[in-house]
Design an enzyme around this catalytic site. Structure first.
Site, PDB file in Angstrom:
ATOM      1  N   GLU A  73     -61.027 -29.795  -7.601  1.00  0.00           N
ATOM      2  CA  GLU A  73     -60.018 -28.427  -6.091  1.00  0.00           C
ATOM      3  C   GLU A  73     -59.332 -30.297  -5.242  1.00  0.00           C
ATOM      4  O   GLU A  73     -59.594 -30.591  -4.787  1.00  0.00           O
ATOM      5  CB  GLU A  73     -61.104 -28.054  -5.487  1.00  0.00           C
ATOM      6  CG  GLU A  73     -61.592 -27.026  -5.990  1.00  0.00           C
ATOM      7  CD  GLU A  73     -61.337 -25.892  -5.714  1.00  0.00           C
ATOM      8  OE1 GLU A  73     -59.429 -25.534  -4.849  1.00  0.00           O
ATOM      9  OE2 GLU A  73     -61.090 -24.849  -6.765  1.00  0.00           O
TER      10      GLU A  73
ATOM     11  N   CYS B 172     -55.382 -29.872   1.863  1.00  0.00           N
ATOM     12  CA  CYS B 172     -54.187 -29.443   0.727  1.00  0.00           C
ATOM     13  C   CYS B 172     -53.735 -29.064  -0.198  1.00  0.00           C
ATOM     14  O   CYS B 172     -52.619 -29.153  -0.219  1.00  0.00           O
ATOM     15  CB  CYS B 172     -55.904 -29.106  -0.282  1.00  0.00           C
ATOM     16  SG  CYS B 172     -56.800 -28.018  -0.295  1.00  0.00           S
TER      17      CYS B 172
END
Lengths: 489, 486
Positions: free
Chosen positions: A223, A258
């Site tokens: 991720e 993110c």
């Protein structure tokens, strides 16, 4: 005289990592973690842990990131609680084998797909949402019946030690372990043979993790991040758009997320209106002195502060600041800053910002934004604010990213029915909800054949007649099979 | 003709441009390519048979059954399901996200690299190609140089039938593979051994390229005491097929060794001998029904497995070989030492060790103590044993009362776990393997909850706590000021 605890903690090397994995493998072999009861007990314990210790969790988040209590609650605690609850509710369903149809070619037979745990897994989490990004994957690992080692980020030290304390207290420590530390401890862990590695962080370390995993042929979920673009069309509700952008940027760990908006793309004409609206709403959200507002996180540490300051200090950039730009080194705070039309080759246009600086890139026509985005690495999220149906559809079909959200920011994170993960540079694999369970599961194909039906055509000695029958069988057509059987074709 | 120092820059560039043009995303393009695969199978059947016979000594019925028929089946299956697979799926959203909608959209990854192996050179090239095409990607295929006739027929027929600007074949050995791996692909699909699998994944890590590794392992077949003579007959045929009939044991899902009860072993050995002779005749080499060993290196490797003294003495049937024809006859061994190479390495050849155990249930422990294989087989009607095997062993797949046939079932995922690899394909899994499942969420402007945003205060916290608990009634009351605490 050093205490036993200190001595134990001081040398987590390859040997220690090896012993740890051995211990966990021994637990897995007993079959304990596979049982439904064990998984449920662990998930229930986690829920209890969150309910009883939520204040400690918020305090640790405040210590590591100056994260406001509201953010701590909405973005970390509530999401983890929801994840636990959804897993508890759906676990039986997820664990059930899935029956699948079989074709005439293998008649008579029955088939199913049986989910089974992978074994011993490693979760390496990040510092920006240190509670969420540690516990959420661990929930998936446990729900899927694995033993798990969590390596929290050392850049969020208060949360790292709180996680060690709490997980050891509330969960089964013969199957769930926390290893604290930095590069050397992580390297020691990466040398071991895991059944899966789940990594949240940046692309540079992601490559190191995948290369280490390759040595043992270990599958990975990465991720990662990227520069998440926001295309803003002119026919939008300006106030709501501005609020949502701010809500997804500065109200999310001060841009250190993110999926936070990294840069905005809008038309030359619309840019001033948009920027004004954002400034207006920023005032409402954070007041006259945003640098000292308690409602916004700080920059996590001096390294990142220096990195972000450098992005701003760049000659080509400093003149383009249209809002904010104030910094306070002592409190590690940078005010919400907007930068307009910096040169293509400046650092801030090429690195993931991960901070309270928002770029605005202007284009002639809004459609040019699509080419701009596609000329860069695939981001974790891409956003568009528009009411034009064609533009929406073009954006959705042409932009490749982990996810796309139309007319809002980051909302998809909160929905457990959507897979959360990247593509290309932003990562591989996904999780949340059932996707978490799947990420830590092996789906084993099971085929039951009967001795009754048998096609002698399969076996040697081989003949032309058998070839005809095989063609018909693989074709699946009943007529063809009958004809072949009777030697008619 | 490429230059001697060819780095394949031009090929990669062309594929990237073809992908960026969007043509491979069109359903019509995907259909045309899948149809073309069906045509080439039909029209070039004899060229394919010839190449398989040349490289591997495969009989054309074996070739059809294992590689050509299955590819036709898969291409048809993909054509029939293309619309369903490419349609976006609505995702259910929780009440708290109202009013939004969400869907999952499948999109191609881009330019993919498929590296196939030598034992089923057509099947293991076309199955992943079908998935990559169905998902809308452009492709480079690197077939195995160890099956050279097949490699050049593949190059020729793909050139003749498929879209050359989007699908290319690059032939060669390790140095070509190495050069290709330096490029950035959007996915790499590898079928082969673990050692090269490691090299592929390490190279992929440099570009964060996701990979699927279809590897191998030692696939055990647990053979229970079967009482019914009909069942026994069928079981023997299937075991023999599963070991010797598919590429002479050079198959990743072929039966590697048998586990059986001590007291059943002598009967089993006799039956196997009987059916081997029935299937292959007195002179298996002349029967053309047993494939040959791929090359001298593997031939020597297999012979070497038999040369260990305690292994040699355990041979109860067969054992002879012919180096000139690269032929090894179907061989059975009874209880070779567990630490011998034949019992610790993947055999990949027509040598069948039978390991005897006191009780058949001990086979579960035996399998568990070893690396996870690509397939586990159980020849038994004992439901309890079947359940234990499913629950207590882990493998890519598990099949009862047959072998290898799981490969042909479109609805079952095909792939390994642990040492046997990761990632899966076949049927819709092939499509998913080469796709990115993108989450798309859409919001309207009408309703916006002001309590989502700072500045924060207790009232907002209460509202959020209620909202996230889907407690809308309470929400309304608080908003109206009728309730003060959540």
């Amino acid at each position: 005289m050093a205490s036993e605890e200190q001595v134990k903690n001081s040398a987590f090397d390859t040997e220690a990592a090896n012993c740890l994995v051995k211990e966990l493998r021994a637990t897995v072999i007993t079959g304990k973690t596979k049982s439904y009861e064990w998984r449920v007990s662990q998930l229930k314990s986690l829920l209890k842990m969150i309910e009883e210790r939520d204040k400690q969790i918020c305090d640790a988040l405040f210590s590591d990131l100056s994260k406001p209590e509201m953010e701590a609650f909405i973005h970390e605690i509530a999401l983890v609680k929801n994840s636990c609850k959804v897993s508890l509710k759906k676990l039986k369903e997820w664990m059930k084998p899935e029956k699948v149809k079989t074709t005439l070619g293998t008649f008579p037979s029955s088939a199913e797909i049986v989910p089974e745990p992978l074994g011993v897994v490693l979760v390496i989490s990040a510092w920006n949402y240190p509670f969420l990004l540690s516990v959420d994957p661990v929930i998936g690992a446990i729900a899927a019946g694995n033993a798990v080692v969590l390596k929290p980020s050392e850049i969020a030290p208060a949360m790292s030690s709180l996680l060690k304390k709490l997980l050891e207290e509330y969960l089964d420590d013969s199957a769930v372990k926390v290893v604290e530390g930095g590069v050397s401890e992580t390297s020691a862990l990466l040398e071991q043979k895991w059944d899966k590695i789940f990594y949240t962080g940046n692309g540079r370390v992601g490559r190191v993790v995948m290369a280490a995993a390759a040595k043992n042929l270990t599958p990975v979920v990465l991720e990662l991040g990227g520069k998440s673009p926001v295309v803003v069309d002119s026919n939008v509700d300006l106030t709501v758009t501005a609020r949502r952008i701010i809500g997804g940027k500065w109200a999310c760990n001060n841009g250190q997320a993110c999926v936070a908006p990294d840069y905005i793309i809008t038309t030359k004409q619309f840019a001033p209106l948009l920027i004004d609206s954002i400034k207006h709403e920023l005032l409402k959200f954070y007041g006259e002195d945003p640098l000292n507002s308690p409602d916004i996180s700080r920059v996590v540490n001096s390294d990142h502060f220096a990195r972000l300051s450098k992005l701003l200090d760049d000659d080509k950039v400093s003149g383009k600041i249209v809002h904010g730009g104030q910094t306070d080194k002592s409190s590690l705070k940078i005010a919400p800053t907007i930068v307009l039309d910096v040169p293509e080759d400046s650092l801030i246009m090429n690195e993931e910002i991960f901070g309270p600086l928002l770029l605005v890139v202007t284009v002639e026509k809004i459609e040019d934004g699509i080419d701009f985005i596609n000329s860069r690495s695939k981001p974790l999220a891409a956003y568009i604010f528009t009411n034009k149906k064609e533009l929406k559809e073009e954006f959705v079909s042409k932009i490749s990213s982990g996810a796309i959200v139309v007319n809002d920011i980051s909302l998809h994170l909160m929905v457990d029915t959507l897979p959360f993960g990247g593509v290309g540079e932003s990562g591989t694999g996904a999780y949340h909800g059932k996707f978490s369970f799947d990420a830590f599961t092996h789906k084993k194909a099971v085929l039951h054949r009967s001795f009754l039906g048998d096609a002698p055509a399969r076996y040697p000695p081989y003949t032309a007649g058998k070839l005809r029958l095989l063609k018909a069988l693989l074709d699946g057509s009943i007529l063809g099979i009958i004809r072949a059987l009777f030697g008619w074709s | 003709m490429g230059s001697i120092v060819d780095n394949f820059e031009d090929e990669l560039q062309e594929l990237r441009e073809a992908f960026d043009s969007g043509k491979t995303r069109e359903l019509s393009w995907r259909r045309s390519q899948l149809q073309a695969i069906l045509s080439l199978i039909k029209e070039r059947e004899s060229d394919i048979f010839k190449a398989l016979n040349q490289d591997l000594g495969k009989h054309h019925v074996e070739a059809y059954r294992d590689e050509i028929g299955t590819v036709a089946k898969s291409a048809k299956y993909a054509l029939g399901n293309l619309k369903k697979w490419t349609a976006s799926k609505r995702a259910k959203l929780p009440l708290a996200a109202f009013p939004s909608t969400a869907k999952l959209v499948n999109e191609p990854l881009g330019v993919v690299l498929i590296i196939s192996s030598w034992n089923f050179p057509f099947g293991l090239s076309f199955e992943p190609i079908i998935g990559a095409i169905a998902a809308g990607n452009t492709i480079i295929l690197k077939p195995s140089e160890l099956a050279p006739a097949c490699s050049s027929v593949l190059t020729k027929i793909i050139h003749d039938y498929l879209d050359n600007s989007a699908i290319k074949v690059i032939e060669g050995g390790p140095s070509v593979g190495e050069k290709l791996l330096r490029h950035k692909f959007d996915k790499i699909f590898f079928t082969g051994g673990g050692r090269v699998g490691q090299i592929v994944m390490t190279a992929a890590a440099k570009n964060l390229t996701p990979v699927t590794l279809e590897l191998g392992g030692k696939c055990p077949a647990v053979v229970d005491l079967i009482s019914s003579s009909w069942d026994r007959k069928i079981a023997m045929k299937r075991i023999i097929w599963g070991k010797f009939g598919a590429c002479a044991g050079q198959a990743c899902i072929g039966i590697d060794y048998i586990l059986t009860q001590k007291k059943f072993a002598p009967i089993l050995v006799e039956m196997l001998k009987k059916y081997i002779m029935k299937s292959f005749g007195d002179n298996p080499m002349k029967s053309n029904s047993v494939a040959k060993i791929i090359n001298k290196k593997h031939f020597s490797r297999l012979k070497g497995l038999l040369d260990e003294p305690l292994v040699k003495s355990s041979i109860v049937f067969g054992g002879s070989s012919n180096e000139e024809n690269l032929f090894i006859e179907p061989t059975i061994l009874l209880d070779p030492p567990l630490d011998s190479a034949i019992m610790t390495e993947e055999i990949f050849g027509p040598l069948l060790p039978i390991i005897t155990l006191e009780r058949i249930e001990d086979s579960v422990e035996f399998i568990r103590a070893r690396p996870k294989p690509l397939a586990v087989y159980g020849f038994t009607n004992n439901e309890k044993l079947q359940k234990r095997m499913i629950r207590e062993t882990s493998s890519g797949s598990i099949t009862f009362n047959d072998a290898i046939i799981q490969y042909a079932v479109d609805t079952l995922p095909f792939g390994g776990v642990g040492g046997s690899g990761f990632g899966r394909y076949h049927g819709k899994y092939s499509f998913e393997n080469f796709s990115h499942q993108k989450a798309v969420m859409m919001r309207g402007y009408l309703i916006d909850f002001g309590f989502r945003y700072p500045p924060w205060n207790n009232k907002k916290l209460q509202l959020l706590k209620s909202g996230l608990r889907y407690d809308y009634i309470k929400l309304v009351f608080i908003k109206l000021g009728l309730k003060s605490k959540a």
